[in-house]
Design an enzyme around this catalytic site. Structure first.
Site, mmCIF file in Angstrom:
data_model
loop_
_atom_site.group_PDB
_atom_site.id
_atom_site.type_symbol
_atom_site.label_atom_id
_atom_site.label_comp_id
_atom_site.label_asym_id
_atom_site.label_seq_id
_atom_site.Cartn_x
_atom_site.Cartn_y
_atom_site.Cartn_z
ATOM 1 N N GLY A 103 36.950 39.089 33.810
ATOM 2 C CA GLY A 103 36.800 38.273 35.010
ATOM 3 C C GLY A 103 35.627 38.753 35.860
ATOM 4 N N SER A 104 35.767 38.601 37.176
ATOM 5 C CA SER A 104 34.639 38.841 38.088
ATOM 6 C C SER A 104 34.250 40.305 38.239
ATOM 7 C CB SER A 104 34.958 38.250 39.459
ATOM 8 O OG SER A 104 35.055 36.844 39.386
#
Length: 688
Positions: free
Chosen positions: A428-429
């Site tokens: 993810g981020s």
């Protein structure tokens, strides 16, 4: 007759008479050839016998090489069976008998013995047995065949051994080396215990076995299996199970069973239990398959061996060497004679870079939820923690885990036996600072330049069809620059910048950070991948990967290490595990400039103070870091599920980077901020 002719005739007659008196002429080389033949035969027979001895082919040695006198005195039972039994008890893995021929040729007469000096080296499970002997061969006729035969006695098995001796092999348990953390706290230690066992000749009734099985909470089959092992003799002590000395209740129950014995021993203990289980692993009794594979390394059928984790990976350093004493009980009585003794050797004490209290704090903060975490020191690459949650108690395995309990752990839907820190997951981020570093270094990202982004979704063009990049916070004011994109975790900004960086530069940039490499670490860790094929198949995949989705997978320890260059000036170190290592080993270097690293550090601090990691914004620690929420897309059964991430550190005193992933946070109202709060609590405790 003329006197002159008479003299010549007399001289000729004298020559003839002298010639007649000489022996029948022989070839000049005959005596030498006979000696050479005899010498060759004796040495050849000695060498053939030694070769069979090295291969432990005792039946052939007896049948074809033993002389009559030795066969009459000792017989095949003593030569073959007795010798094989003793070798088996000693755990002999190799025999090396050598013979050094004399420097000058020796004339071996058939009427005298032929002696050869030999050196015997026998590798046993307790180390080498070495001694010198004189191998004597006699020339005899066996079944009308003349040859050289070996004169033998039991001292060729072991020095001082005599006919009629009852041999007893006493094993002294090796002291296994311990594992300690960076502060000398024991994480795999030896404590006092009692080895509960039986002597077969005193333990014969089914009732005894049933009572002992109940006292030890094991199955009668385990007792039978121990007593039926090949090395067991009626008068030998057969260990059944270790019991901690502190467990007096169990020991009292055992003591009440007739025919049982208890011997002092050491017991492996894991003081941090579940918190370190997947890292330390545990030891257990060697399996039949392992014994077959490792028998030549001195392992015996009753040995304990590393089965998982560091106990397995460091087996050679930790195991030590067992001691052995071989006693000969003379038929004539009296005290037994020690024919061989080798003291036990201790294994190493291995000091790890792990901070056991930090590890425990991380584990407890995860609250038994499925996930993984790692902590590293940004200036050295030292591994401070490696956590897999939920976990199991390795002490259960040492005490003898029951089949039902093991099945319970195996069937648990949260998979406590699965080592999550060895696997890889969509980041993810949390990958955005790495993408930002790549863009800054290639010049594709200008930190001062803002872009205008409208709405919650975006796509490059109509060719993407129904595929859109979405963001959670469309309320961010335009223009959106790098700082805002990191603080508010804007997926669309990073998707666009990923396309500007370009496919080849993106692949090269991630590979510079260690993607696709085998992670240099003692334990096997799944490598991080950019895509399943290592290339981008489309612009959509490129854009998706730039913010940590697509097919990107990272290992949690590798992710923590990828943040090191942002804190230390551009270097990523190999994750070290041993405190004894003098200098950090550089894995990758020159990854980011000081100025660009400062931009990222400032943004990650603001992500906590101004962004959406507010749960980590605590007064006691100036937490900086990056959240991440990874949608699980690769399997249909994972649809709708999300993993939450946070990678954080104390910006005032960055002595530990902690990466944490919690599975299944889709029901948490604050998403990955839920994970940030856990990391912040650990950093607070770590600072105290």
């Amino acid at each position: 007759m003329d006197k002159k002719l008479l003299g010549i005739f007399a001289f000729i007659v004298l020559i003839i008479l002298l010639a007649g008196c000489q022996e029948e002429p022989q070839e000049e080389s005959a005596p030498d050839e006979a000696v050479a033949e005899e010498t060759s035969e004796a040495e050849t027979r000695a060498q053939q016998y030694i070769e069979l001895w090295n291969n432990q082919e005792f039946s052939k040695m007896y049948g074809s090489f033993l002389n009559k006198g030795s066969k009459d005195v000792y017989g095949s039972l003593n030569f073959v069976t007795w010798q094989e039994d003793i070798y088996e008890q000693l755990g002999v893995s190799d025999v090396n008998v050598t013979y050094l021929p004399p420097e000058e040729a020796v004339e071996y007469s058939k009427d005298t013995p032929a002696d050869f000096d030999i050196q015997v080296e026998i590798e046993t499970l307790a180390g080498p047995v070495e001694f010198e002997q004189t191998l004597t061969l006699l020339h005899e006729t066996h079944d009308e065949m003349e040859d050289w035969f070996v004169e033998w006695d039991p001292s060729f098995i072991l020095p001082r051994l005599e006919l009629g001796d009852q041999v007893e092999v006493q094993m002294t348990e090796a002291v296994r080396g311990e594992l300690v953390d960076r502060n000398d706290r024991p994480i795999a230690a030896n404590s006092e215990a009692m080895t509960v066992g039986v002597v077969p000749q005193n333990f014969t009734s089914p009732e005894q076995k049933q009572k002992l099985a109940r006292a030890l909470e094991i199955d009668v089959k385990e007792i039978d299996a121990a007593m039926n092992k090949s090395w067991v003799q009626p008068h030998y002590f057969v260990p059944i199970k270790q019991v901690p000395a502190s467990d007096q209740l169990t020991l009292d129950r055992v003591f009440a069973v007739p025919g049982t014995q208890q011997e002092k021993s050491t017991f492996r203990e894991y003081p941090y239990g579940e918190a370190l289980a997947h890292l330390t692993g545990y030891i257990g009794q060697i399996t039949a398959e392992q014994l077959e594979e490792l028998e030549d390394q001195g392992y015996g059928p009753n040995d304990m061996i590393g089965r998982q984790g560091l106990e397995r990976a460091l087996e050679e350093r930790l195991r030590g060497k067992p001691g052995v004493k071989v006693l000969a009980h003379r038929a004539s009585g009296g005290d037994p004679v020690t024919v061989f003794e080798n003291d036990a050797g201790e294994g190493e004490v291995v000091k790890l870079t792990i901070d056991a209290e930090l590890q425990k704090s991380i584990f407890e903060s995860m609250g038994g939820e499925p996930g993984a975490s790692a902590a590293v020191h940004p200036e050295t690459g030292e591994t401070l923690a490696l956590v897999s949650s939920p976990s199991y108690d390795p002490n259960e395995f040492l005490k003898g885990i029951t089949g039902s309990r093991y099945q319970e752990l195996s069937d648990d839907p949260n998979k406590p036996l699965f080592n999550r820190f060895a696997a890889s997951y969509s980041p993810g981020s949390t990958i955005k600072p790495i993408t930002a570093a790549i863009g800054l270094e290639t010049g594709a990202i200008d930190p001062e330049e803002g872009v205008t982004i409208e709405g919650e979704s975006w796509q490059l063009n109509a060719s993407w069809g129904g595929f859109h990049i979405t963001r959670l916070h469309p309320e961010i004011e335009n223009p959106v620059d790098l700082h805002k994109a990191l603080v508010y975790s804007d997926n669309i900004y990073f998707a666009q910048k990923g396309l500007e960086i370009g496919r080849e530069e993106m692949i090269a940039g991630y590979e510079n950070f260690g993607f696709t490499d085998n992670i240099p670490f003692l334990l096997n860790l799944q490598p991080s991948q950019i895509t399943s094929k290592g290339t981008f198949g489309s612009d959509g995949q490129t854009a998706d990967t730039a913010y940590g989705q697509g097919q990107m997978l990272v290992n949690v320890l590798h992710l923590a290490a990828m943040y090191e260059p942002i804190l230390n000036g551009g270097t990523m170190y190999e994750a070290s595990l041993f405190l004894e290592e003098d200098e950090p080993v550089v894995w990758k270097e020159g990854l980011i400039s000081d100025d660009n690293a400062e931009l990222l550090r400032t943004a990650m601090r603001s992500a906590v103070t101004d962004g959406y990691a507010q749960s980590a914004n605590i007064g006691e620690v100036a937490v900086a870091g990056k959240t991440g929420t990874a949608e699980l897309k690769m399997r249909t059964e994972d649809e709708g599920k999300e993993n939450g991430w946070f990678v954080g550190y104390d910006s005032d005193n960055p002595n530990a980077i902690i990466a944490m992933m919690i599975e299944g946070i889709e029901d948490e109202s604050n998403g990955s901020d839920y994970v940030a709060a856990k990391v912040a609590s650990v950093l607070k405790k770590h600072k105290e």
